[in-house]
Design a protein around this motif. Sequence first.
Motif, PDB file in Angstrom:
ATOM      1  N   ASN A 180     -96.752 -94.049 -21.291  1.00 44.93           N
ATOM      2  CA  ASN A 180     -96.124 -92.738 -21.174  1.00 44.93           C
ATOM      3  C   ASN A 180     -95.844 -92.480 -19.706  1.00 44.93           C
ATOM      4  N   SER A 181     -95.251 -91.339 -19.416  1.00 47.28           N
ATOM      5  CA  SER A 181     -94.837 -91.053 -18.046  1.00 47.28           C
ATOM      6  C   SER A 181     -96.008 -90.709 -17.133  1.00 47.28           C
ATOM      7  N   LYS A 182     -97.232 -90.650 -17.679  1.00 46.99           N
ATOM      8  CA  LYS A 182     -98.414 -90.383 -16.869  1.00 46.99           C
ATOM      9  C   LYS A 182     -99.099 -91.677 -16.446  1.00 46.99           C
ATOM     10  N   GLU A 183     -98.426 -92.781 -16.686  1.00 54.45           N
ATOM     11  CA  GLU A 183     -98.937 -94.088 -16.318  1.00 54.45           C
ATOM     12  C   GLU A 183     -97.840 -94.871 -15.604  1.00 54.45           C
ATOM     13  N   ILE A 184     -98.285 -95.765 -14.749  1.00 51.61           N
ATOM     14  CA  ILE A 184     -97.377 -96.755 -14.180  1.00 51.61           C
ATOM     15  C   ILE A 184     -97.794 -98.084 -14.792  1.00 51.61           C
ATOM     16  N   VAL A 185     -96.851 -98.753 -15.413  1.00 51.71           N
ATOM     17  CA  VAL A 185     -97.157 -99.996 -16.109  1.00 51.71           C
ATOM     18  C   VAL A 185     -96.480-101.146 -15.373  1.00 51.71           C
ATOM     19  N   ASP A 226    -102.726 -83.979  -2.893  1.00 54.07           N
ATOM     20  CA  ASP A 226    -102.347 -82.955  -3.857  1.00 54.07           C
ATOM     21  C   ASP A 226    -101.787 -81.743  -3.123  1.00 54.07           C
ATOM     22  N   PHE A 227    -100.508 -81.508  -3.258  1.00 52.35           N
ATOM     23  CA  PHE A 227     -99.860 -80.368  -2.635  1.00 52.35           C
ATOM     24  C   PHE A 227     -98.617 -80.052  -3.454  1.00 52.35           C
ATOM     25  N   TYR A 228     -98.159 -78.817  -3.395  1.00 55.85           N
ATOM     26  CA  TYR A 228     -96.983 -78.488  -4.182  1.00 55.85           C
ATOM     27  C   TYR A 228     -95.729 -78.981  -3.474  1.00 55.85           C
ATOM     28  N   ASN A 229     -94.910 -79.681  -4.218  1.00 52.63           N
ATOM     29  CA  ASN A 229     -93.613 -80.124  -3.728  1.00 52.63           C
ATOM     30  C   ASN A 229     -92.713 -80.320  -4.935  1.00 52.63           C
ATOM     31  N   ASP A 230     -91.467 -79.941  -4.816  1.00 54.08           N
ATOM     32  CA  ASP A 230     -90.585 -80.007  -5.977  1.00 54.08           C
ATOM     33  C   ASP A 230     -89.763 -81.279  -6.065  1.00 54.08           C
ATOM     34  N   ASP A 231     -89.807 -82.127  -5.045  1.00 48.23           N
ATOM     35  CA  ASP A 231     -88.997 -83.340  -5.093  1.00 48.23           C
ATOM     36  C   ASP A 231     -89.392 -84.269  -3.956  1.00 48.23           C
ATOM     37  N   PHE A 232     -89.179 -85.565  -4.162  1.00 49.93           N
ATOM     38  CA  PHE A 232     -89.348 -86.562  -3.112  1.00 49.93           C
ATOM     39  C   PHE A 232     -88.014 -87.286  -2.979  1.00 49.93           C
ATOM     40  N   TYR A 233     -87.520 -87.436  -1.753  1.00 52.46           N
ATOM     41  CA  TYR A 233     -86.219 -88.040  -1.540  1.00 52.46           C
ATOM     42  C   TYR A 233     -86.270 -89.500  -1.134  1.00 52.46           C
ATOM     43  N   SER A 234     -87.258 -89.885  -0.377  1.00 48.96           N
ATOM     44  CA  SER A 234     -87.298 -91.267   0.063  1.00 48.96           C
ATOM     45  C   SER A 234     -88.741 -91.703   0.225  1.00 48.96           C
ATOM     46  N   LEU A 235     -88.931 -93.017   0.180  1.00 47.99           N
ATOM     47  CA  LEU A 235     -90.269 -93.581   0.172  1.00 47.99           C
ATOM     48  C   LEU A 235     -90.243 -94.954   0.805  1.00 47.99           C
ATOM     49  N   ALA A 236     -91.248 -95.266   1.614  1.00 44.84           N
ATOM     50  CA  ALA A 236     -91.400 -96.604   2.184  1.00 44.84           C
ATOM     51  C   ALA A 236     -92.879 -96.906   2.342  1.00 44.84           C
ATOM     52  N   ASP A 238     -95.190 -87.789  -7.907  1.00 47.22           N
ATOM     53  CA  ASP A 238     -95.057 -86.891  -9.035  1.00 47.22           C
ATOM     54  C   ASP A 238     -94.356 -85.625  -8.562  1.00 47.22           C
ATOM     55  N   ASP A 239     -93.124 -85.410  -9.023  1.00 50.79           N
ATOM     56  CA  ASP A 239     -92.367 -84.224  -8.629  1.00 50.79           C
ATOM     57  C   ASP A 239     -92.829 -82.959  -9.342  1.00 50.79           C
ATOM     58  N   PHE A 265     -95.086 -89.498 -13.219  1.00 51.72           N
ATOM     59  CA  PHE A 265     -94.520 -90.208 -12.076  1.00 51.72           C
ATOM     60  C   PHE A 265     -93.010 -90.352 -12.179  1.00 51.72           C
ATOM     61  N   ASP A 266     -92.344 -90.004 -11.060  1.00 46.32           N
ATOM     62  CA  ASP A 266     -90.892 -90.130 -10.960  1.00 46.32           C
ATOM     63  C   ASP A 266     -90.505 -91.307 -10.082  1.00 46.32           C
ATOM     64  N   SER A 267     -91.335 -91.606  -9.083  1.00 44.48           N
ATOM     65  CA  SER A 267     -91.020 -92.648  -8.116  1.00 44.48           C
ATOM     66  C   SER A 267     -92.263 -93.500  -7.891  1.00 44.48           C
TER      67      SER A 267
END
Length: 170
Positions: free
Chosen positions: A3-8, A65-75, A44-45, A28-30
């Motif tokens: 499910n979307s609460k896991e990374i497989v 753990d902090f509130y954020n509505d979106d993540f744009y980039s990751l490295a 997690d958005d 998880f979105d990214s």
Amino acid sequence: SCNSKEIVLWNFKTDVEEKVFVGGETVFDSIKLDENGSKVLGFDDIYGRVVLWDYDSAEQKTILDFYNDDFYSLAVSPDGSKYFWLDGNDVTTIVGKEGDYYVNQVDESYDQILAPVFNKDGTILIGGTFYGYVNFRDAETGEELSYFDAHDDWIRQVAISPDESKIATA
């Protein structure tokens, strides 16, 4: 089934599920793996969380753990010791593998890194911006080391050659 609460993690040659990284209520979105395959990072958005796992044990190491509505980039740095992201609140963050903050700052839109990549030793973050600049930053302080104007519009991807003598942007 996942499910979307896991990374497989799947073996694409055999279509067999190899590992599951569980994040509790986090959706998880990214995701990103480090170059060495030793760390897994998930964003997690919905709940605004960043979760880090050890790849071998699938043990959850850190939750930021902090509130954020979106993540744009990751490295992820090649050795898996630093993680970069730009979030929907215009905050640039670089953290260490134990969740220690190196950089946590609000950037102006012309400086926001959308296409991040670390150099081989993880000391420099290179990225493309909304305004078409390629930006070089110290990965521990966030200080801009240099930049150059590369495009008329935002840069969506940056790649570094293996010998670090060339940068490709798109």
